[in-house]
Design a protein around this motif. Structure first.
Motif, PDB file in Angstrom:
ATOM      1  N   GLU A   1      50.528  33.182  47.661  1.00 56.40           N
ATOM      2  CA  GLU A   1      51.207  34.238  46.914  1.00 56.40           C
ATOM      3  C   GLU A   1      50.191  35.287  46.486  1.00 56.40           C
ATOM      4  O   GLU A   1      49.037  34.950  46.203  1.00 56.40           O
ATOM      5  N   PRO A   2      50.617  36.558  46.424  1.00 60.16           N
ATOM      6  CA  PRO A   2      49.677  37.597  45.988  1.00 60.16           C
ATOM      7  C   PRO A   2      49.115  37.276  44.601  1.00 60.16           C
ATOM      8  O   PRO A   2      49.823  36.812  43.719  1.00 60.16           O
ATOM      9  N   ASP A   3      47.849  37.516  44.436  1.00 58.91           N
ATOM     10  CA  ASP A   3      47.151  37.258  43.180  1.00 58.91           C
ATOM     11  C   ASP A   3      47.108  38.564  42.384  1.00 58.91           C
ATOM     12  O   ASP A   3      46.363  39.482  42.733  1.00 58.91           O
TER      13      ASP A   3
ATOM     14  N   VAL B   1      45.804  39.295  39.555  1.00 56.82           N
ATOM     15  CA  VAL B   1      44.498  39.583  38.958  1.00 56.82           C
ATOM     16  C   VAL B   1      43.571  40.186  40.017  1.00 56.82           C
ATOM     17  O   VAL B   1      42.870  41.174  39.757  1.00 56.82           O
ATOM     18  N   LEU B   2      43.583  39.624  41.230  1.00 58.62           N
ATOM     19  CA  LEU B   2      42.799  40.194  42.326  1.00 58.62           C
ATOM     20  C   LEU B   2      43.293  41.600  42.643  1.00 58.62           C
ATOM     21  O   LEU B   2      42.488  42.520  42.837  1.00 58.62           O
TER      22      LEU B   2
ATOM     23  N   GLN C   1      41.247  34.230  49.652  1.00 62.62           N
ATOM     24  CA  GLN C   1      42.702  34.421  49.746  1.00 62.62           C
ATOM     25  C   GLN C   1      43.161  34.514  51.211  1.00 62.62           C
ATOM     26  O   GLN C   1      44.320  34.264  51.515  1.00 62.62           O
TER      27      GLN C   1
ATOM     28  N   ASP D   1      51.890  45.490  46.078  1.00 63.22           N
ATOM     29  CA  ASP D   1      51.166  44.636  45.128  1.00 63.22           C
ATOM     30  C   ASP D   1      50.196  45.471  44.294  1.00 63.22           C
ATOM     31  O   ASP D   1      50.055  45.251  43.087  1.00 63.22           O
TER      32      ASP D   1
ATOM     33  N   ARG E   1      36.292  36.694  46.828  1.00 58.94           N
ATOM     34  CA  ARG E   1      37.651  36.433  46.333  1.00 58.94           C
ATOM     35  C   ARG E   1      38.690  36.807  47.383  1.00 58.94           C
ATOM     36  O   ARG E   1      39.658  36.065  47.607  1.00 58.94           O
TER      37      ARG E   1
END
Length: 186
Positions: free
Chosen positions: A9-11, A13-14, A58, A177, A54
């Motif tokens: 799933e899209p992060d 915070v990133l 992902q 996002d 990071r």
């Protein structure tokens, strides 16, 4: 249309950290010839070892099973594929825009691609022009190319920019996002 693994799933915070580090506003000419009021300077996350790691982490679950080689596209895909290869243990290729005219005259630096499944690795996709060209060129060399893993997919959410060459896009983040976390700067 972006396809993602349900486990990836899209992060947010990133997304926020990349947005803060990389979003520029103004008038920018894109590789596609389009003009955009927003530009994601990918080199600002690709040259930051923490953000790069990071993003690559992902990407790991997005790499399809059965991938023999990861093909990073010149220039932005090279740092990503290097880290992703290290994380997955899958060998890397460095895919040039054009075969070099000297030495080995290779298009793809690394092991032979004939008969092998190559998952392409790219930083940002808008229209997919560089990925399309790389997929066609690698297929001419005998590679099987059906997926690209990218950091940011900027293509419209209701279309698949690479459907014409039968390449599935799997992205860490989409423009939506990043827009969801965008905070205008003063």
């Amino acid at each position: 249309m972006t396809t993602t693994d349900p486990a990836a799933e899209p992060d947010p915070v990133l997304a926020r950290d990349i947005d803060v580090a990389c979003r520029l506003t103004g008038a920018f000419n894109l590789r596609s010839g389009q003009v955009s009021d927003t530009y994601f300077d990918k080199y600002l996350f690709e040259t930051d070892p923490v953000l790069l790691a990071r993003v690559a982490r992902q990407m790991v679950p997005l790499v399809p099973d059965g991938t023999d080689l990861l093909g990073g596209l010149e220039l932005g895909g090279i740092p990503l594929v290097t880290v992703l290869s290290s994380l997955t243990g899958v060998g890397a290729l460095f895919v040039r825009k054009d075969a070099k005219s000297y030495g080995t005259a290779k298009l793809a630096e690394g092991p032979p691609v004939a008969g092998r499944r190559v998952t392409l690795v790219e930083d940002i996709i808008t229209t997919g022009g560089a990925v399309r060209a790389a997929a066609r060129a690698l297929r001419e060399l005998g590679a099987v190319v059906d997926t690209v893993v990218c950091a940011i997919d900027r293509s419209p959410s209701d279309t698949s920019p690479l459907a014409d060459v039968h390449v599935i896009v799997r992205s860490v983040l989409t423009r939506a996002d990043l827009d969801d976390v965008f905070v205008p700067r003063r």
